[in-house]
Motif scaffolding. Structure first.
Motif, PDB file in Angstrom:
ATOM      1  N   PRO A  56       0.804  -1.227   0.000  1.00  0.00           N
ATOM      2  CA  PRO A  56       0.000   0.000   0.000  1.00  0.00           C
ATOM      3  C   PRO A  56       0.835   1.274   0.000  1.00  0.00           C
ATOM      4  N   ASP A  57       2.105   1.177   0.360  1.00  0.00           N
ATOM      5  CA  ASP A  57       2.981   2.359   0.361  1.00  0.00           C
ATOM      6  C   ASP A  57       3.735   2.532  -0.951  1.00  0.00           C
ATOM      7  N   HIS A  58       3.534   1.599  -1.879  1.00  0.00           N
ATOM      8  CA  HIS A  58       4.200   1.687  -3.183  1.00  0.00           C
ATOM      9  C   HIS A  58       3.294   2.492  -4.118  1.00  0.00           C
ATOM     10  N   LEU A  59       3.344   3.818  -3.958  1.00  0.00           N
ATOM     11  CA  LEU A  59       2.391   4.690  -4.639  1.00  0.00           C
ATOM     12  C   LEU A  59       2.807   5.016  -6.064  1.00  0.00           C
ATOM     13  N   ARG A  60       4.106   5.032  -6.335  1.00  0.00           N
ATOM     14  CA  ARG A  60       4.614   5.304  -7.680  1.00  0.00           C
ATOM     15  C   ARG A  60       5.602   4.216  -8.065  1.00  0.00           C
ATOM     16  N   ALA A  61       5.717   3.984  -9.368  1.00  0.00           N
ATOM     17  CA  ALA A  61       6.630   2.937  -9.837  1.00  0.00           C
ATOM     18  C   ALA A  61       8.054   3.201  -9.366  1.00  0.00           C
ATOM     19  N   SER A  62       8.421   4.445  -9.222  1.00  0.00           N
ATOM     20  CA  SER A  62       9.796   4.783  -8.827  1.00  0.00           C
ATOM     21  C   SER A  62      10.070   4.513  -7.351  1.00  0.00           C
ATOM     22  N   ASP A  63       9.005   4.341  -6.549  1.00  0.00           N
ATOM     23  CA  ASP A  63       9.201   4.108  -5.120  1.00  0.00           C
ATOM     24  C   ASP A  63       9.729   2.698  -4.857  1.00  0.00           C
ATOM     25  N   PRO A  64      10.607   2.532  -3.867  1.00  0.00           N
ATOM     26  CA  PRO A  64      10.958   1.171  -3.424  1.00  0.00           C
ATOM     27  C   PRO A  64       9.711   0.488  -2.859  1.00  0.00           C
ATOM     28  N   GLY A  65       9.597  -0.812  -3.083  1.00  0.00           N
ATOM     29  CA  GLY A  65       8.419  -1.543  -2.623  1.00  0.00           C
ATOM     30  C   GLY A  65       8.784  -2.734  -1.760  1.00  0.00           C
ATOM     31  N   ARG A  66       7.807  -3.183  -0.974  1.00  0.00           N
ATOM     32  CA  ARG A  66       7.990  -4.347  -0.112  1.00  0.00           C
ATOM     33  C   ARG A  66       7.497  -5.602  -0.830  1.00  0.00           C
ATOM     34  N   VAL A  67       8.345  -6.615  -0.797  1.00  0.00           N
ATOM     35  CA  VAL A  67       7.989  -7.912  -1.373  1.00  0.00           C
ATOM     36  C   VAL A  67       7.217  -8.745  -0.352  1.00  0.00           C
ATOM     37  N   GLU A  68       7.628  -8.671   0.911  1.00  0.00           N
ATOM     38  CA  GLU A  68       6.992  -9.456   1.970  1.00  0.00           C
ATOM     39  C   GLU A  68       5.530  -9.030   2.121  1.00  0.00           C
ATOM     40  N   GLY A  69       4.620 -10.004   2.107  1.00  0.00           N
ATOM     41  CA  GLY A  69       3.209  -9.709   2.232  1.00  0.00           C
ATOM     42  C   GLY A  69       2.547  -9.267   0.947  1.00  0.00           C
ATOM     43  N   ASN A  70       3.323  -9.152  -0.114  1.00  0.00           N
ATOM     44  CA  ASN A  70       2.801  -8.745  -1.414  1.00  0.00           C
ATOM     45  C   ASN A  70       2.231  -9.982  -2.104  1.00  0.00           C
ATOM     46  N   VAL A  71       0.912 -10.006  -2.262  1.00  0.00           N
ATOM     47  CA  VAL A  71       0.247 -11.204  -2.780  1.00  0.00           C
ATOM     48  C   VAL A  71       0.703 -11.543  -4.195  1.00  0.00           C
ATOM     49  N   VAL A  72       0.984 -10.537  -5.003  1.00  0.00           N
ATOM     50  CA  VAL A  72       1.413 -10.810  -6.378  1.00  0.00           C
ATOM     51  C   VAL A  72       2.706 -11.619  -6.376  1.00  0.00           C
ATOM     52  N   PHE A  73       3.646 -11.259  -5.539  1.00  0.00           N
ATOM     53  CA  PHE A  73       4.895 -12.024  -5.466  1.00  0.00           C
ATOM     54  C   PHE A  73       4.657 -13.418  -4.879  1.00  0.00           C
ATOM     55  N   THR A  74       3.736 -13.532  -3.926  1.00  0.00           N
ATOM     56  CA  THR A  74       3.425 -14.859  -3.382  1.00  0.00           C
ATOM     57  C   THR A  74       2.934 -15.789  -4.485  1.00  0.00           C
ATOM     58  N   TYR A  75       2.083 -15.267  -5.355  1.00  0.00           N
ATOM     59  CA  TYR A  75       1.557 -16.078  -6.457  1.00  0.00           C
ATOM     60  C   TYR A  75       2.628 -16.351  -7.506  1.00  0.00           C
ATOM     61  N   LEU A  76       3.495 -15.378  -7.766  1.00  0.00           N
ATOM     62  CA  LEU A  76       4.596 -15.626  -8.704  1.00  0.00           C
ATOM     63  C   LEU A  76       5.522 -16.712  -8.165  1.00  0.00           C
ATOM     64  N   ASP A  77       5.814 -16.674  -6.860  1.00  0.00           N
ATOM     65  CA  ASP A  77       6.633 -17.727  -6.256  1.00  0.00           C
ATOM     66  C   ASP A  77       5.975 -19.094  -6.429  1.00  0.00           C
ATOM     67  N   ALA A  78       4.646 -19.123  -6.332  1.00  0.00           N
ATOM     68  CA  ALA A  78       3.929 -20.397  -6.391  1.00  0.00           C
ATOM     69  C   ALA A  78       3.805 -20.938  -7.809  1.00  0.00           C
ATOM     70  N   PHE A  79       3.673 -20.060  -8.803  1.00  0.00           N
ATOM     71  CA  PHE A  79       3.265 -20.538 -10.122  1.00  0.00           C
ATOM     72  C   PHE A  79       4.184 -20.149 -11.283  1.00  0.00           C
ATOM     73  N   ASP A  80       5.030 -19.159 -11.115  1.00  0.00           N
ATOM     74  CA  ASP A  80       5.891 -18.748 -12.236  1.00  0.00           C
ATOM     75  C   ASP A  80       6.943 -19.822 -12.485  1.00  0.00           C
ATOM     76  N   PRO A  81       7.068 -20.325 -13.728  1.00  0.00           N
ATOM     77  CA  PRO A  81       8.036 -21.389 -14.005  1.00  0.00           C
ATOM     78  C   PRO A  81       9.487 -20.912 -14.065  1.00  0.00           C
ATOM     79  N   ASP A  82       9.726 -19.595 -13.914  1.00  0.00           N
ATOM     80  CA  ASP A  82      11.084 -19.050 -14.011  1.00  0.00           C
ATOM     81  C   ASP A  82      11.453 -18.366 -12.690  1.00  0.00           C
ATOM     82  N   PRO A  83      11.914 -19.126 -11.686  1.00  0.00           N
ATOM     83  CA  PRO A  83      12.211 -18.515 -10.380  1.00  0.00           C
ATOM     84  C   PRO A  83      13.334 -17.483 -10.439  1.00  0.00           C
TER      85      PRO A  83
END
Length: 338
Positions: free
Chosen positions: A231-258
Motif C-alpha cells: 500500500p505504500d508503493h504509490l509510484r513505480a519509482s518508489d521502493p516496494g515491499r515484497v513481503e506480504g505482497n500477494v502478487v509475489f506470493t503467487y509468482l513464487d507459487a506458479f511462475d516457471p522461471d524462479p
C-alpha cells in the motif's frame, strides 16, 4: 485378521465437496498428487460426509459438488487408471473406524487441535459446535488409516490433524501389542497456504477471494487486478515491499522461471517497477496454467457418464481396501463377531 503391507507407499488425500476447486488447492496439494501418482498408490477421497459437519443445512450442495470436484481432479491431470477416486459417504468402514477411534481420544484433545480451534473461531461457533465438526480429527484418522496411508499431501494448516492421527495410531498399536496401523507423514509444499487475492486470509470459496481452476481469462485478469500489493508503493519509482505482497506470493507459487522472479523482487525493492507490470506478468502466468485445465474440464463436463464411471469403479476398489482394515482393527481389539 491381518492386512498385507502394500508394495508401494500409499497416499491418501482429498477435498470437501463444498464447491469447485481453486488455485489454493492446486498449490497446496493437487500438484503433488499429479506428480506422485505414478510412484505411489494413491487414493483421493471426495469428503462429502465431512463436508456435512458444517453444511448440514444444505446437503444438496454437497451432493452436487461431488461431480464438480471429481471433474477438477481429472482436469488437472489425475489419472483414474493409477489413482483411485472414491466417495467418502459410500465407504461405511470409514464411519465404523471413526466410532472406534472416538473411544481413544478425549474431547479436550479434540478441542486443543490447532486446526480445529482456528476453524471453530473462523466460523463463529462458540460452544455451539456441531459434534461431527469437533470430531473431525478422529474421522480423518479413520480415512488415513483405512487406506493404510503413510503420506498425506496437505497444506501447512492441516499438519496438526496428521499429528493427531499418529497419536491415535500409536495408542491403538500399544493397546493391541503390535504395529497394526502405520503412521503417516504430512507432505507440505513450499507454498503451504496460498493467501486470497485480498491478502487477508487463505484462499477460500466462502471468502470470495479465490481463483477457481475453471476461471476464464477475464476472470483471471479481474482477480489479479484486485490483488493486494504494497500500500505504500504509490509510484513505480518508489521502493516496494515484497513481503506480504500477494502478487509475489503467487509468482513464487506458479511462475516457471524462479530466477526471473528473483530479479523482479530485487527491482521492486530498489524502485522502478510498477504494480501494473507485475500484475500483467502474473496474469500471463495464470492464463498459461489455467487455460489447459479449463479446456480439459469443459471437455470432461460434456460427458458426465465418464465421471460417474470413474467414481463407481474407484469407490468399489476403495470399499475392499477400507473394509479389510476395519476387519483387522476389530479383530485386533477382540470385538465380538457373529
Amino acid at each position: 485378521m491381518s492386512v498385507e503391507a502394500p508394495s508401494r507407499p500409499v497416499i491418501l488425500t482429498g477435498d470437501r465437496t463444498t464447491g469447485p476447486l481453486h488455485l489454493g488447492h492446486y498449490a497446496g496439494s493437487l500438484r503433488n498428487r499429479v506428480a506422485l501418482q505414478h510412484s505411489h498408490r494413491q487414493f483421493l477421497l471426495l469428503a462429502d460426509a465431512q463436508a456435512l459437519t458444517d453444511n448440514a443445512h444444505d446437503p444438496a450442495r454437497i451432493a452436487r459438488n461431488v461431480i464438480e470436484v471429481a471433474t477438477d481432479y481429472l482436469a488437472v491431470g489425475i489419472d483414474p487408471a493409477v489413482t483411485t477416486i472414491c466417495v467418502q459417504s459410500a465407504l461405511p468402514a470409514l464411519a465404523e473406524l471413526t466410532l472406534l477411534y472416538l473411544n481413544v481420544v478425549t474431547v479436550a484433545r479434540l478441542e486443543r487441535n490447532p486446526t480445529i480451534k482456528d476453524e471453530i473461531q473462523a466460523r463463529g461457533f462458540g460452544r455451539d459446535i456441531p459434534a461431527g465438526f469437533l470430531c473431525y480429527p478422529a474421522a480423518q484418522a479413520a480415512d488415513i488409516t483405512a487406506f493404510r496411508a503413510t503420506l498425506v499431501p496437505v497444506g501447512e494448516d492441516q499438519a496438526p490433524l496428521i499429528e493427531q492421527t499418529n497419536e491415535i495410531v500409536r495408542r491403538l498399536n500399544r493397546q493391541v501389542g503390535h504395529d497394526l496401523l502405520p503412521e503417516a507423514r504430512a507432505l507440505i509444499p513450499e507454498v503451504g497456504r496460498l493467501p486470497g487475492v485480498d491478502g487477508r486470509a487463505k484462499m477460500s470459496k466462502s471468502g470470495g477471494n479465490a481463483v477457481p481452476l475453471s476461471a476464464s481469462e477475464p476472470e483471471i485478469a479481474a482477480a489479479v487486478r484486485r490483488m493486494y500489493t504494497d500500500p505504500d508503493h504509490l509510484r513505480a519509482s518508489d521502493p516496494g515491499r515484497v513481503e506480504g505482497n500477494v502478487v509475489f506470493t503467487y509468482l513464487d507459487a506458479f511462475d516457471p522461471d524462479p530466477e526471473a522472479v528473483a530479479a523482479l523482487k530485487a527491482h521492486y525493492r530498489r524502485g522502478g517497477l510498477g504494480d501494473a507490470a507485475l500484475k500483467e506478468r502474473l496474469a500471463g502466468v495464470l492464463r498459461d496454467l489455467l487455460g489447459p485445465i479449463r479446456e480439459r474440464r469443459a471437455g470432461i463436463a460434456r460427458d458426465p457418464d465418464l465421471v460417474m464411471d470413474v467414481l463407481r469403479a474407484g469407490t468399489a476398489r476403495a470399499r475392499i481396501v477400507t473394509a479389510a482394515t476395519r476387519d483387522a482393527v476389530q479383530d485386533a481389539l477382540g470385538l465380538f463377531r457373529l
